[in-house]
Design a protein around this motif. Structure first.
Motif, PDB file in Angstrom:
ATOM      1  N   ALA A 114     -26.333  19.082   6.059  1.00 15.19           N
ATOM      2  CA  ALA A 114     -27.244  19.594   7.091  1.00 15.19           C
ATOM      3  C   ALA A 114     -27.170  21.112   7.168  1.00 15.19           C
ATOM      4  CB  ALA A 114     -26.888  18.977   8.444  1.00 15.19           C
ATOM      5  N   LEU A 124     -28.948  22.658   4.195  1.00 16.31           N
ATOM      6  CA  LEU A 124     -30.402  22.633   4.338  1.00 16.31           C
ATOM      7  C   LEU A 124     -30.876  23.762   5.245  1.00 16.31           C
ATOM      8  CD1 LEU A 124     -31.220  18.816   4.700  1.00 16.31           C
ATOM      9  CD2 LEU A 124     -31.939  20.331   2.854  1.00 16.31           C
ATOM     10  N   ARG A 125     -30.210  23.940   6.384  1.00 15.55           N
ATOM     11  CA  ARG A 125     -30.629  24.971   7.327  1.00 15.55           C
ATOM     12  C   ARG A 125     -30.490  26.361   6.716  1.00 15.55           C
ATOM     13  NH1 ARG A 125     -28.529  21.789  12.151  1.00 15.55           N
ATOM     14  NH2 ARG A 125     -30.455  21.114  13.171  1.00 15.55           N
ATOM     15  N   ALA A 148     -35.915  21.592   1.904  1.00 14.27           N
ATOM     16  CA  ALA A 148     -35.186  22.220   3.008  1.00 14.27           C
ATOM     17  C   ALA A 148     -36.140  22.908   3.974  1.00 14.27           C
ATOM     18  CB  ALA A 148     -34.174  23.225   2.456  1.00 14.27           C
ATOM     19  N   GLU A 180     -36.687  21.470   7.839  1.00 15.17           N
ATOM     20  CA  GLU A 180     -36.256  22.369   8.919  1.00 15.17           C
ATOM     21  C   GLU A 180     -37.434  22.797   9.784  1.00 15.17           C
ATOM     22  OE1 GLU A 180     -34.180  25.080  11.387  1.00 15.17           O
ATOM     23  OE2 GLU A 180     -33.614  23.274  10.287  1.00 15.17           O
ATOM     24  N   ILE A 183     -32.330  16.948  10.665  1.00 14.74           N
ATOM     25  CA  ILE A 183     -31.133  17.702  10.286  1.00 14.74           C
ATOM     26  C   ILE A 183     -30.064  17.556  11.365  1.00 14.74           C
ATOM     27  CG2 ILE A 183     -30.222  19.983   9.709  1.00 14.74           C
ATOM     28  CD1 ILE A 183     -32.851  20.726   8.524  1.00 14.74           C
ATOM     29  N   GLU A 219     -28.224  12.546   3.696  1.00 17.20           N
ATOM     30  CA  GLU A 219     -29.415  13.239   3.203  1.00 17.20           C
ATOM     31  C   GLU A 219     -30.346  12.265   2.486  1.00 17.20           C
ATOM     32  OE1 GLU A 219     -30.740  17.342   0.886  1.00 17.20           O
ATOM     33  OE2 GLU A 219     -28.619  16.777   0.986  1.00 17.20           O
TER      34      GLU A 219
END
Length: 366
Positions: A20, A23-24, A57, A61, A68, A78
């Motif tokens: 997570a 991804l952010r 991503a 987001e 997320i 994921e």
């Protein structure tokens, strides 16, 4: 052993939280078209894989930050996030967000396969017109392809509408079950039967397949466009269901559900009591009741949670287990209980407890 299992679970939660965060961070640095190249170099990814990851991503987001959040909390992996979000790609943004939110609310304890089916089913039920349009576009692109495999083997794949593919598989399987194995596994027999059908070899090629469709009576009458459902779980548009009505070999059954779409009653026209219970169990549970197992119930053993004769052959004591999990249950003396609504609780030899619920026969969009 139990400490090791607990540590494995703890590590998995850490992995989800780290994924997570990754991804952010990726979404934050994705400020130009060259970020994917930078990440490809840093993470040893191919250019296409890096571009796909940056796109993923950024999208999740931007439009689905709660997904997320669920990863960071360890609720989903994921892979499960992809299962929830990926089906929404070609649907309107507002609808996609509502469906993702609704699916996410039921995500705990569900496998990626179950979540993908849930997300896609909600989308298709919420916008049946777009579902039909997409289905027809995909149908126009149906094809047969061949892939080279290792050891001088190859895979021949045929893309067809779900109801046709299901009928094709059912016919192959029915013939295969009647064939003499001669040392072959059932998978080998099916492969040989398919080759024989295409090459016009088997004497039994004329058998007609049986496909089963669950359909709301309102859609059958043309009152609305709620989709029907094949026994393997795929949704098919209402116009296709109505067209199938004229096909010999298509069987319609009456199913009563509660407001949440859970099966309450299964009413075929003619079945012996034993077969009636069997059908109810396999319809209520589309897959093996073991947590995280997606083996279709149609080819599972029907197992007594409490061993017969102490345990009765009723819906509250019966559930589908694939052969591997059936053996596991007895070999490890795992304890299984089944509630009136089909909720199954498994207690393993290590003292861990898992609960699964039947997938709704017709899951509401929201």
């Amino acid at each position: 052993m139990d400490r090791k299992v607990a540590r494995i679970i703890e590590i998995e939660h850490h992995k989800r939280a780290l994924a997570a965060e990754q991804l952010r961070l990726t979404a934050e640095i994705a400020t130009d078209e060259y970020v994917a190249t930078d990440l490809a170099l840093a993470l040893q990814l191919s250019p296409s894989n890096a571009e796909d990851y940056v796109d993923w991503a950024t999208r999740v987001e931007t439009f689905f930050p709660d997904v997320i959040d669920a990863m960071a909390a360890g609720i989903i992996s994921e892979r499960s996030a992809h299962a929830i979000v990926d089906p929404t790609r070609f649907y309107p943004e507002e609808l996609a967000q509502r469906v993702v939110s609704a699916t996410l609310a039921t995500a705990a304890g569900r496998t990626p396969q179950q979540l993908r089916r849930s997300s896609l089913g909600r989308l298709q039920r919420a916008d049946p017109a777009l579902h039909f349009l997409k289905r027809e576009e995909a149908r126009r692109n149906r094809k047969v392809v061949i892939y080279d495999e290792e050891d001088s083997m190859a895979t021949l794949a045929c893309q067809q509408p779900a109801e046709i593919a299901q009928a094709m598989y059912t016919k192959i399987d029915r013939i295969a079950q009647q064939e003499t194995k001669n040392g072959r596994t059932i998978d080998e027999v099916r492969a040989d039967v398919m080759a024989g059908l295409i090459l016009e070899d088997p004497k039994t090629a004329g058998l007609k397949p049986l496909i089963q469709v669950t359909v709301p009576i309102t859609a059958l009458l043309g009152v609305d466009e709620r989709p029907g459902q094949l026994d393997a779980g795929q949704l098919i548009p209402a116009p296709v269901v109505r067209e199938l009505m004229s096909h010999p070999g298509t069987v319609f059954h009456r199913l009563l559900t509660d407001k949440a779409g859970q099966l309450l009653e299964y009413s075929p026209e003619i079945y012996r009591p034993k077969a009636d219970v069997d059908r109810f169990i396999r319809t209520r549970h589309r897959t093996c009741v073991m947590p995280c197992c997606s083996h279709p119930s149609r080819s599972c053993d029907i197992d007594h949670a409490v061993a017969w004769p102490e345990g009765k052959s009723t819906g509250t004591n019966l559930g589908p287990l694939d052969r591997k999990h059936h053996r596991y249950k007895h070999a490890t003396k795992a304890k299984v209980t089944i509630a009136d609504d089909g909720t199954t609780t498994l207690e393993t030899r290590w003292g861990l407890t898992y609960t699964t619920k039947p997938e709704p026969v017709e899951e509401p969009p929201f």
